[in-house]
Design a protein around this motif. Structure first.
Motif, PDB file in Angstrom:
ATOM      1  N   SER A 159       0.597  -1.341  -0.157  1.00 14.86           N
ATOM      2  CA  SER A 159      -0.144  -0.118  -0.513  1.00 14.86           C
ATOM      3  C   SER A 159       0.689   1.428  -0.040  1.00 14.86           C
ATOM      4  CB  SER A 159      -0.841  -0.147   1.046  1.00 14.86           C
ATOM      5  OG  SER A 159      -0.120  -0.185   2.730  1.00 14.86           O
ATOM      6  N   SER A 160       2.072   0.859  -0.507  1.00 17.12           N
ATOM      7  CA  SER A 160       2.754   2.279   0.371  1.00 17.12           C
ATOM      8  C   SER A 160       3.129   2.774  -0.979  1.00 17.12           C
ATOM      9  CB  SER A 160       4.551   1.558   0.337  1.00 17.12           C
ATOM     10  OG  SER A 160       5.074   2.694  -0.110  1.00 17.12           O
ATOM     11  N   SER A 161       3.134   4.080  -1.162  1.00 19.99           N
ATOM     12  CA  SER A 161       2.888   5.421  -2.278  1.00 19.99           C
ATOM     13  C   SER A 161       4.426   5.061  -2.866  1.00 19.99           C
ATOM     14  CB  SER A 161       2.646   7.097  -1.701  1.00 19.99           C
ATOM     15  OG  SER A 161       3.547   6.888  -0.929  1.00 19.99           O
ATOM     16  N   SER A 162       5.497   4.075  -2.959  1.00 20.70           N
ATOM     17  CA  SER A 162       6.954   4.687  -3.009  1.00 20.70           C
ATOM     18  C   SER A 162       6.675   4.320  -4.621  1.00 20.70           C
ATOM     19  CB  SER A 162       7.947   3.791  -2.314  1.00 20.70           C
ATOM     20  OG  SER A 162       7.490   2.331  -3.321  1.00 20.70           O
ATOM     21  N   GLU A 163       7.486   4.715  -5.277  1.00 18.82           N
ATOM     22  CA  GLU A 163       8.106   4.710  -7.087  1.00 18.82           C
ATOM     23  C   GLU A 163       8.523   3.152  -7.122  1.00 18.82           C
ATOM     24  OE1 GLU A 163      10.041   6.816 -10.802  1.00 18.82           O
ATOM     25  OE2 GLU A 163      11.222   7.405  -8.229  1.00 18.82           O
ATOM     26  N   VAL A 164       8.888   2.237  -6.165  1.00 14.48           N
ATOM     27  CA  VAL A 164       8.992   1.031  -6.465  1.00 14.48           C
ATOM     28  C   VAL A 164       8.160   0.583  -6.660  1.00 14.48           C
ATOM     29  CG1 VAL A 164      10.365  -0.695  -5.958  1.00 14.48           C
ATOM     30  CG2 VAL A 164      11.191   1.555  -5.675  1.00 14.48           C
ATOM     31  N   VAL A 165       6.853   0.750  -5.738  1.00 18.77           N
ATOM     32  CA  VAL A 165       5.710  -0.105  -5.411  1.00 18.77           C
ATOM     33  C   VAL A 165       5.117   0.247  -6.458  1.00 18.77           C
ATOM     34  CG1 VAL A 165       3.754  -0.721  -4.603  1.00 18.77           C
ATOM     35  CG2 VAL A 165       6.412  -0.329  -2.913  1.00 18.77           C
ATOM     36  N   ARG A 166       4.477   1.711  -7.300  1.00 12.72           N
ATOM     37  CA  ARG A 166       4.057   1.634  -7.965  1.00 12.72           C
ATOM     38  C   ARG A 166       4.181   0.881  -9.429  1.00 12.72           C
ATOM     39  NH1 ARG A 166       4.462   7.010  -5.877  1.00 12.72           N
ATOM     40  NH2 ARG A 166       5.822   7.314  -7.782  1.00 12.72           N
ATOM     41  N   ALA A 167       5.339   0.903  -9.864  1.00  9.52           N
ATOM     42  CA  ALA A 167       6.239   0.092 -10.905  1.00  9.52           C
ATOM     43  C   ALA A 167       5.825  -1.457 -11.194  1.00  9.52           C
ATOM     44  CB  ALA A 167       7.648   0.277 -10.704  1.00  9.52           C
ATOM     45  N   ILE A 168       5.835  -2.271  -9.635  1.00 11.01           N
ATOM     46  CA  ILE A 168       5.539  -3.738  -9.089  1.00 11.01           C
ATOM     47  C   ILE A 168       4.019  -3.720  -9.262  1.00 11.01           C
ATOM     48  CG2 ILE A 168       5.005  -5.122  -8.289  1.00 11.01           C
ATOM     49  CD1 ILE A 168       7.882  -3.833  -6.633  1.00 11.01           C
ATOM     50  N   LYS A 169       3.274  -2.736  -9.508  1.00 16.32           N
ATOM     51  CA  LYS A 169       1.914  -3.130  -9.804  1.00 16.32           C
ATOM     52  C   LYS A 169       1.785  -2.577 -10.771  1.00 16.32           C
ATOM     53  CE  LYS A 169      -0.155  -1.171  -4.660  1.00 16.32           C
ATOM     54  NZ  LYS A 169      -0.751   0.031  -4.316  1.00 16.32           N
ATOM     55  N   GLU A 170       1.370  -1.161 -11.802  1.00 17.55           N
ATOM     56  CA  GLU A 170       1.757  -1.764 -13.223  1.00 17.55           C
ATOM     57  C   GLU A 170       2.156  -2.381 -13.141  1.00 17.55           C
ATOM     58  OE1 GLU A 170       0.806  -0.025 -16.499  1.00 17.55           O
ATOM     59  OE2 GLU A 170       0.184   0.466 -14.610  1.00 17.55           O
ATOM     60  N   TYR A 171       3.734  -2.806 -13.383  1.00 19.72           N
ATOM     61  CA  TYR A 171       4.098  -4.033 -14.381  1.00 19.72           C
ATOM     62  C   TYR A 171       3.011  -5.612 -14.232  1.00 19.72           C
ATOM     63  CZ  TYR A 171       6.492  -8.877 -15.064  1.00 19.72           C
ATOM     64  OH  TYR A 171       6.640 -10.139 -15.469  1.00 19.72           O
ATOM     65  N   GLU A 172       2.356  -5.381 -12.728  1.00 19.85           N
ATOM     66  CA  GLU A 172       1.162  -6.649 -12.489  1.00 19.85           C
ATOM     67  C   GLU A 172       0.029  -6.591 -13.506  1.00 19.85           C
ATOM     68  OE1 GLU A 172       1.044  -7.193  -8.091  1.00 19.85           O
ATOM     69  OE2 GLU A 172       2.625  -8.543  -8.254  1.00 19.85           O
ATOM     70  N   ALA A 173      -0.358  -5.447 -13.121  1.00 17.90           N
ATOM     71  CA  ALA A 173      -1.527  -4.720 -14.007  1.00 17.90           C
ATOM     72  C   ALA A 173      -1.982  -4.866 -15.265  1.00 17.90           C
ATOM     73  CB  ALA A 173      -2.194  -3.737 -13.889  1.00 17.90           C
ATOM     74  N   ALA A 174      -0.244  -4.563 -15.736  1.00 18.36           N
ATOM     75  CA  ALA A 174      -0.432  -4.679 -17.362  1.00 18.36           C
ATOM     76  C   ALA A 174      -0.399  -6.609 -17.721  1.00 18.36           C
ATOM     77  CB  ALA A 174       0.977  -4.627 -18.275  1.00 18.36           C
ATOM     78  N   ILE A 175       0.151  -6.947 -17.115  1.00 19.46           N
ATOM     79  CA  ILE A 175       0.823  -8.546 -17.435  1.00 19.46           C
ATOM     80  C   ILE A 175      -1.154  -9.268 -17.305  1.00 19.46           C
ATOM     81  CG2 ILE A 175       0.506 -10.874 -16.124  1.00 19.46           C
ATOM     82  CD1 ILE A 175       3.517  -9.894 -15.463  1.00 19.46           C
ATOM     83  N   LYS A 176      -2.204  -8.675 -16.248  1.00 18.03           N
ATOM     84  CA  LYS A 176      -2.938  -9.376 -15.903  1.00 18.03           C
ATOM     85  C   LYS A 176      -4.482  -9.184 -17.007  1.00 18.03           C
ATOM     86  CE  LYS A 176      -6.913  -8.966 -12.159  1.00 18.03           C
ATOM     87  NZ  LYS A 176      -6.919  -8.683 -11.282  1.00 18.03           N
ATOM     88  N   ILE A 177      -4.235  -8.055 -17.651  1.00 16.96           N
ATOM     89  CA  ILE A 177      -5.131  -7.389 -18.018  1.00 16.96           C
ATOM     90  C   ILE A 177      -4.812  -7.748 -20.003  1.00 16.96           C
ATOM     91  CG2 ILE A 177      -5.972  -5.042 -17.404  1.00 16.96           C
ATOM     92  CD1 ILE A 177      -4.399  -3.584 -18.949  1.00 16.96           C
TER      93      ILE A 177
END
Length: 620
Positions: free
Chosen positions: A89-107
């Protein structure tokens, strides 16, 4: 490089002034500690620096590109999230990058995936999940799917600490980071912070931690800020020199003041003929001479009841909670004046043991015999249960109208509060107005007011300032009764205890004759000896295994031949995929499938190479 500038900040709560017009600078790579008495605003200052509060005056200026991680003394976490969800739930740049990567694979969006992978590469985020689990593991948080709301208070504090460390900010602001950590965790955190690239600003009462981690110490004393460029040992030395110098200056001013006073009092006419600088000098000297250092300290000299020959005897104690064994067949007889420390990992039953001694938790079997003269005083880790709407004086009055000090003196509740450094203005204040450390000190008063001769102290150092800790240590060193202490404060334990009960887990309790540092040294020696023996025996074991197994079986030889070919094929496939990923020749479904296949290949290669190395020992 200047990371943080604190400029002329002040903070008050009503009539209580915490600090006034203080300024300091934090530079890159510094490891800074703040030391002050309880109630002088340490936590308030950290909240202002961490963006959780604002000063009455002044400002905090951070360098534009600096990232900040702030660990509160009582951190807020979302009880509805799992451990891993809370971390992510952190707002760090690394965490956002991981979330974006996982979302891209999912969709199944190849263009978005390309951008996400590039960002992951830029931020070196591929190993981030491994880093998360390593840090959580060191802090003994292993149930990643557990709801945060089901965790204990200590686990939540450790989760919040992990969250701050994982994000690897430029500046770490930590409020009592060692609270709720066991000794192994504290030593790991020491090493982590020493090797970290983060600049550090913290409040802690752990003096070994201060000594080993910090290189600058600020002391807030009498509304003034003093800077010491060195660790805790250096601070003690230079602080003593500063106080002696101030006292000499005051004594000198008093002597001069007498002479100046005689001159000023001669007559108005005589005074008018003197130079103006002489009059100005008189008032300056008067101000210095009237200073008096506030050297008030808690003097714990409360009488303890007489202790008879029979104290506390434990026979074959057993206690379990389901499959978890806390104590298994433990026996011990206490002698007068013993001071025992209890150490062990969190969850091994240290606090449970104290509750068993005081009959708050029943035994499964065994017995405890308590002498008729024993008066228990139990300072519990979570024992503060004051009515926040009561006044401070009422807390003491409810327990006693007169307190026996043991030297013939008897104190009223008001005098008793003064004795423990609660000034008159706090006597009729509500308990809720007190700082965490002041509440701890008040709680200690309620334990000692009954003149105990057998003290049980569960984490007594939490939230107490270093000055109060020094006095508590002196009191316990002179205490004639028995003391049992559960504490993660190594400095405190080394000064007080004669020997240790080491809770090793699975119900095993070991009696070690010495303090914590001696135990730690003994443990490290045994570990080094064991490693040396294992290292010496390893070639012999390998040689013996090779001698016993002269060659591969027919089936193993076939496997070895197939592994060679399989490894070669996997490496070729891996090279092709990596080429496709790097030259952007793969798109859409192909790109997603290739990314997933690459992870599978890497794992298979590792397993087959390990097997090849094993079988190759017996090939001709």
């Amino acid at each position: 490089m200047n990371y943080l500038q604190v400029e002329n900040i002040s903070k008050s709560f009503g009539d209580l002034e915490l600090f006034n017009n203080i300024s300091f600078t934090i530079y890159k790579d510094q490891r800074v500690a703040l030391i002050a008495k309880n109630g002088t605003g340490k936590t308030s200052l950290l909240k202002i620096m961490g963006g959780q509060d604002t000063p009455d005056d002044g400002q905090i200026i951070f360098r534009n590109d600096v990232t900040v991680g702030y660990l509160e003394q009582e951190p807020l976490v979302n009880p509805e999230l799992t451990v891993m969800d809370e971390v992510f739930s952190s707002s760090s740049e690394v965490v956002r990058a991981i979330k974006e990567y996982e979302a891209a694979i999912k969709i199944d969006n190849s263009e978005r995936l390309n951008l996400a992978m590039h960002q992951m590469d830029t931020l070196n985020a591929w190993d981030y999940e491994i880093r998360i689990k390593q840090i959580l593991g060191q802090l003994k948080i292993t149930e990643f799917d557990k709801k945060v709301g089901e965790m204990s208070g200590g686990q939540k504090k450790r989760l919040a600490l992990a969250n701050v460390l994982i994000n690897d900010p430029d500046i770490l602001i930590l409020d009592e980071p060692t609270n709720h950590l066991d000794l192994d965790m504290i030593e790991w955190l020491e090493g982590f912070l020493k090797s970290s690239k983060s600049t550090l600003f913290m409040v802690t009462h752990d003096r070994y931690f201060l000594d080993r981690v910090c290189d600058v110490i600020y002391e807030l004393d009498d509304n003034q800020l003093f800077r010491y460029k060195g660790n805790y040992s250096y601070f003690l030395e230079k602080r003593d020199e500063r106080i002696n110098s101030e006292n000499q200056e005051i004594d000198k001013a008093k002597s001069l003041f007498k002479k100046e006073l005689d001159w000023v009092n001669r007559s108005p006419s005589a005074r008018s003929t003197k130079a103006k600088y002489r009059v100005d000098s008189f008032y300056k000297t008067k101000e210095t001479a009237s200073k008096r250092r506030n050297q008030d300290e808690v003097k714990l000299e409360v009488q303890s009841a007489r202790l008879g020959k029979k104290i506390l005897e434990m026979y074959n104690l057993k206690k379990s909670f389901g499959d978890l064994s806390i104590i298994n067949n433990f026996s011990y007889k206490f002698e007068r004046g013993e001071k025992i420390g209890i150490i062990g990992e969190n969850g091994t039953g240290k606090s449970t043991f104290l509750n068993i001694i005081t009959n708050q938790i029943p035994l499964d079997s065994g017995r405890i015999e308590t002498g008729s003269t024993v008066v228990m005083g139990y300072y519990k880790q979570d024992g503060i249960t004051f009515d926040e709407n009561k006044k401070v004086i009422e807390v003491i009055q409810d327990l006693a109208e007169e307190i026996n000090m043991g030297d013939g003196r008897k104190l009223s509740p008001l005098q008793f509060l003064n004795y423990f450094l609660f000034p008159p203005k706090t006597h009729y204040a509500f308990v809720r107005k007190l700082s965490g450390g002041e509440k701890r000190r008040l709680y200690l008063m309620t334990v000692l007011i009954h003149n105990p001769n057998f003290l049980l102290l569960d984490e007594p150092t939490n939230d107490l300032d270093i000055m109060t800790l020094n006095i508590l240590e002196d009191y316990l060193a002179d205490f004639k009764g028995c003391v049992v202490i559960v504490s993660h404060d190594r400095f405190f334990m080394d000064k007080i205890v004669d020997h240790l009960f080491v809770f090793e887990g699975q119900g095993n309790v070991k009696d070690f004759p010495g303090n914590y540092s001696q135990y730690r040294e003994d443990t490290l020696k045994k570990k080094a000896l064991k490693q040396k023996v294992e290292k010496e025996e390893a070639p012999k074991k390998q040689e013996k295994t090779v001698q016993e197994k002269k060659k591969l079986s027919y089936k193993e030889q076939q496997e070895f031949n197939e592994i060679n070919e399989s490894i070669e094929n996997l490496e070729n496939e891996k090279t092709q995929i990596e080429t496709g990923l790097s030259d952007a020749s793969l798109q859409g479904d192909e790109l997603i499938q290739a990314s997933q296949r690459l992870l599978v290949i890497s794992k298979e290669l590792e397993e087959k190479e390990d097997r090849w190395l094993y079988l190759s020992q017996w090939t001709e």
